[in-house]
Every structure is written in structure tokens, then in C-alpha cells.
Design a protein around this motif. Structure first.
Motif: not given
Lengths: 360, 360
Positions: A102-106, A186-189, A267-270
Motif C-alpha cells: 500500500t502506498i500514498d498518492d503523494d 517546517p523545513l526539515e527534510k 514523499h513529495s509534500k507535507a
């Protein structure tokens, strides 16, 4: 070279379903096409059932919306969450395959440090097909991986390992933080590629994220319930955590392994931390009671099937967590409903009776 | 940049001893000079005390041979192994520092994937100074590392962590395999750099290798006994394993953390597998009984110091493992002797009474 590395994937082509919960068009599948196209997809559409979800051409899929869920499960549809990605577990219920990814669409295809695109599904399959080692820690991590083995001092009697029930993959770029941590950082990657897969030891709980997850449905499926979240519920974003705590306790009891580590997805967007805070805030204080509950949960010896384990766990949830909040009484009921629905749709030898959704 | 990365090392310059057991000239120190030279070395010479061990110039060290050990410990010297690297624990006994780093003389400086030389000592210090998280698994590994944090679903009450007692480092090139695995895979090299440090969860045992190991001596020193190995003993190459099992059980009881992972050293040559097989063969079958023993060992609540824990453990070793082989009765006695020696040489506020070896 490419053929060799692709073979384990193709091996399970007819034994694995990819489950995707979504509220939007599935353009993200374009990037996954080389890896996912040979597989069957089960898409669980969340929210408004009248909305049309577009799936890129060439994929083999079935799609279920809320109307399908209500039609197939009848009154038991109450155990499937609405307006929350927890609805994905409906896909586990209607699958007839041995394995689920299972995978999320983002989530998109990540690259390894050499720049090569990572076939996440293939790594999950490797993880699920190789044994786990929950009873003793191997300091060189997965002992079954090429170029690695059990180190000195590892008991020989434990080197055969045990079946692997769950493979938990990780995420580069946006890490899976809770709302308070998102707000503070907020900016941690996440940029660190840790080249390891390991078994989470017996007796140890972990936060299982549903974004990039595979499991042996035949082994642990009936416990992979994502709870009551979202619309009409006091909590969200704890669906995968709940499933992780329940499955880990049951895997420990049954003697099966849970792995974490590779593969990474991108993972593209928070998600919005303010929205998340509202969904999570009860979970954040409830989890302080949930963790000790699951850490001390003991399943009796006569719980010899996952169904029996799960019903027993639902009783303990009702008795002990019901005192924390009445929500857990409702959740305990839903756990029972889930297992009933599972057994109804998954009667041995009756796979031809499987109800269809909007199968294409 | 260089200054910043060096600072945690220099911070502990007067609080850490490097302990090296050896039977030969310490030419390997040349490669470590940039990292080790500011520190004090304790060299424990194994074997023939009349042999002269050459130490490269410019290092600050004290060296103890068997005559020194006998003179300093008197009859209690019986607890220190001879002709086995287990003798290194004598160095822990006579150190007066808060931290110990111990390394084998066939270990060299490894390089990270970018080609940069790894300051193993600095990484151990980072590991020891940052808290551990033994009660719940963090899927992004060390949550205190820059660029990382606790993931969603990690209880906030556990995020302060606990003191770290042990930092177990790994090895590139020659892996730490037992003799049977060495024989089966004579050419296997560890080439995988796994960029992670993690806490070994509470209740989980691991095979602690003494090749590249650091610990907080003030916390766990009295349990860091490497047992009776080598000359006159029926077993060898289980010294570090024994210490690892004892310290892990005691750390779990005391609520302290044990970490494994980074830093890597470059392990230059495998020891002879035929010789190793002779040393190990009793250990290989004994460990099948030792692991369940340590997994089920429970220390009573009144064991509030490491010394009390260790004495209690020695009683359990005598009572339960004494039935496996009479060697464990001798070992239980030696555990008691070790703690007596520790207390004799480490009386609070009497550090000026420390006996000198051949201090330079």
C-alpha cells in the motif's frame, strides 16, 4: 543484470495487490509505471463517491467508492473510516492475494545514492520473502542480505529465522512527523539514505507508517485494520499507528517478524500541520496510555489464529482503554465488526464468491 | 568546519582513556595519530611480560604487563585472563576516567562513502553524550542526530531519552564472524556503510564485539568484565560477548541505553578460523543456553548499583549455568573477584591511591 534484479518482483505478479487510498486523479502512477504496471491495483476512493477519479491508462485496477463499500459490507461498512486514508484497509479486505503493498498518492520514486531509481515494491517483496530475526539483534542488520551474515555470538539455533509478516518502508524528503514537530521544524527534510533493513525485535513497539507498507495478507491481514478515523470520529492520523501496534503485538505472539528500513519512497509534500494538529491532538495524549497498554498486552496461548488474537485484543481494548475514553469502546466494537467482515469475505475455498466493486 | 567537528572530541580529552590490548608493537597507532594523540592510552600487554612492546613516539600512555597486573591485584589477578584479549578489562579497572574507548590493534581508520577518514572516537563520544531511546523504536533511527527527529506516533513522554552507557561501533572489510562462518565464507568482506546509529531496544540482547567499543565507565564500568578466557580456560573469543550480555541486562535494569552502528573502523585481517574454531567450540554450544539464561534473567529491585546487579548476576550464573558446566562456577567466582578488585581500585574520593603500572 536488470533481469536478475527484476525477477523477484515478477515472481509475485499474481500474488500481490497494490492498494491505494485516494481523493484525486492518480497521475502519480505515471512515475511508478515501470514498476507497478504488471500488478493489479485496488483503489479505494475516499470522500464524495460521485467524484470521478482518473487512473492513467494501461493499469489493471478495480476501484471502490463509499457506495461500493456500503453495498458490499452492508451494516458492517460502519467499521470502514470515511474521509481518512484509514479507508485503505477496505482494499485489504477485498483483495484475494497473498501479499499487499500500500502506498500514498503523494509518494514518488526515490533515488539511491548512486542516482538509480528505487523499485520500492521489489525491495518490499525481498523483505517479505526473506525470514526475520526478532529474537536476537544482528549488528550487521539483515543477515540474509548478500554480503552479510550472522555475526559472532549469534546463536545458531536462531539463524533460520521466522516468517516475515510486515515490511515497513521509509521516506526521503518529507519525513513522517506529527503536527507539533512539523510546526517546530517546517523545513526539515530527510536526506539520509540508510542502507539497511532490520527486524524490529520481539517485545518492541514502533510507529508504523502506512505510506509505504507491505505485508503478508495471508499471515497478518485480519489484524491490519486501520481503525475508526476521520469523519464522525474524534481522531485522525493514527490509523496506521493503531494497525502497527496491534499487528506488532500479534506478530510477537505468533512468532512472526516485522521489518523496517529499505525501501525508500520520495514523499513529495507535507500535509498541513494546523489541520494535522486538530486531527492528532487527542491521539497525542491518548498515545501515552496506548503505548503502555500495548507494551503490557499479553495474548493467551489459545489465541492460535490472528482472528482469535484480534478478538482478544478488542476485549482488552474495551476493558482497559474504554476507561480512557468512550471512543475506544466504539473502536473495540469496530475491531470485532472488521474481523467478522474479514471472515465473511475471506472464506477458505470460496474465493469465487468475492463481491466485485467497480472492477474494470 | 574542522574545528566544529573536532570540538566534541577535545571536550572529553581529560575524561577518556583509550584501552588497547596487544601482544605486538603498536605501529597501528600511526594511522590513528591525528585522532588519538590528544588522549591518554592504557596499553595492556598480553602474553610474555619480558617482551618489549614498542609504542610510536608522541603518545601519552601507561603500559601494564602480566607482572604489573599480578603486583597490583595480588591474588585477585586471577580474574584477569592471560593470552586472550579479554585482559583488556584490566585497563578499565585502572583507568580513572569517566569514559573508555577500546580498540584492537588490527583496526585502522575507515573511510566514509565520500572518501573522508572517519574519526571513530569522535563518533563514539557523540553517541555517548546523546541520550538513548530503549523503550520505543524510532524508524528514522537516532532521533537526536542533526536532520532527524522522532517520527509521528512516538510518545512525547519518551522523547527525553535516557543516559547512554555503551556505544558499539562496527567494522568495514573483515566482518566479525565466528569460525564456522569464516570457514564457509572465507572471502566475504563487509563493504556496506550503513549511515545509522540506533538504540538496541530494552529486553533485546545483541552480540557485543570488543574491537571498536566505547562506554561510560562511571555508569557501567563495574559490569564491563571480559570474563575468564584463553590460557587455562576451556573457551576463548567469548570475552566481549559475555560482557555484552551482562551489561545489556544491567543497562535494561538500570534504565540506560546501549547504541550500535556508527562509527566504522577498518578491520584489517581475519584471525585464523581453525585456531578460532578450537577457542570457540564450547562457546558455540554453550551460547544456546546462555542466551535464554540472559533473556530471562531478572534483577531484583534492591539492585540499585551496578555492583549489586553484577553480584546478583554472578549468583544466578552459579546457580543456573553451573549446571551447564563447572566452568561457570569458576566464572561466577571471578565475577565476584572482579567487582571486589573494582571497588578496591575505585574507592570514591581516593583516586590518589591508584596504583601505577609502568606509567610513562
Amino acid at each position: 543484470m536488470a533481469e536478475t534484479s527484476a525477477s523477484p518482483t515478477l515472481l509475485l505478479k499474481d500474488e500481490l495487490d497494490i492498494v491505494i487510498p485516494t481523493i484525486r486523479n492518480l497521475d502519480f502512477l505515471e512515475m511508478w509505471r515501470p514498476f507497478f504496471q504488471p500488478y493489479h491495483l485496488i483503489i479505494v476512493q475516499d470522500g464524495d463517491p460521485s467524484k470521478i477519479i482518473k487512473v492513467p491508462g494501461g493499469f489493471d485496477y478495480e476501484l471502490y467508492n463509499r457506495n461500493d463499500i456500503n453495498r458490499i459490507l452492508g451494516p458492517k461498512a460502519s467499521c470502514i473510516s470515511f474521509k481518512d486514508s484509514a479507508c485503505r484497509c477496505f482494499g485489504y479486505l477485498v483483495s484475494k492475494k497473498k501479499y499487499i503493498f500500500t502506498i500514498d498518492d503523494d509518494c514518488f520514486v526515490a533515488k539511491d545514492p548512486s542516482g538509480k531509481e528505487i523499485n520500492a515494491l521489489q525491495q518490499h517483496i525481498k523483505n517479505l520473502l526473506a525470514p526475520s530475526t526478532p529474537f536476537f539483534f544482528n549488528t550487521l542488520y539483515d543477515p540474509y542480505r548478500e554480503g552479510t551474515d550472522f555475526v559472532r555470538g549469534y546463536p545458531f539455533s536462531l539463524r533460520e529465522g521466522v516468517p516475515t509478516a510486515v515490511s515497513h518502508g521509509l521516506w526521503l524528503n518529507i519525513p513522517d512527523y506529527d503536527a507539533p514537530t512539523q510546526l517546530v521544524k517546517p523545513l526539515e527534510k530527510n536526506t539520509r539514505f540508510v542502507d539497511a533493513v532490520m527486524t524490529i525485535p520481539k517485545g518492541t513497539l514502533f510507529p508504523m507508517c502506512g505510506m509505504n507498507l507491505a505485508f503478508n495478507r495471508e499471515l497478518i491481514g485480519p489484524a491490519m485494520y486501520f481503525g475508526l478515523m476521520g469523519d464522525g470520529q474524534p481522531i485522525g492520523r493514527y490509523d496506521d499507528m493503531w494497525a502497527g501496534w496491534c499487528t506488532k503485538v500479534i506478530c510477537d505472539h505468533m512468532g512472526w517478524g516485522v521489518k523496517t528500513g529499505l525501501p525508500y519512497i520520495w514523499h513529495s509534500k507535507a500535509s498541513n500541520p494546523f489541520v494535522n494538529l486538530k486531527k492528532e491532538y487527542k491521539g497525542i495524549y491518548w498515545q501515552e496510555e496506548l503505548i503502555p497498554f500495548f507494551q503490557s498486552a499479553i495474548l493467551p496461548k489459545d489465541c492460535t489464529t490472528v482472528q482469535k488474537c484480534y478478538i482478544e485484543l478488542s476485549k482488552q481494548v474495551r476493558a482497559k482503554l474504554g476507561k480512557v475514553d468512550e471512543y475506544f469502546i466504539k473502536l473495540a466494537d469496530a475491531m470485532v465488526t472488521w474481523v467478522e467482515a474479514w471472515d465473511e469475505l475471506n472464506q477458505t475455498g470460496k474465493s469465487s464468491e468475492v463481491p466485485n466493486g467497480a472492477a474494470k
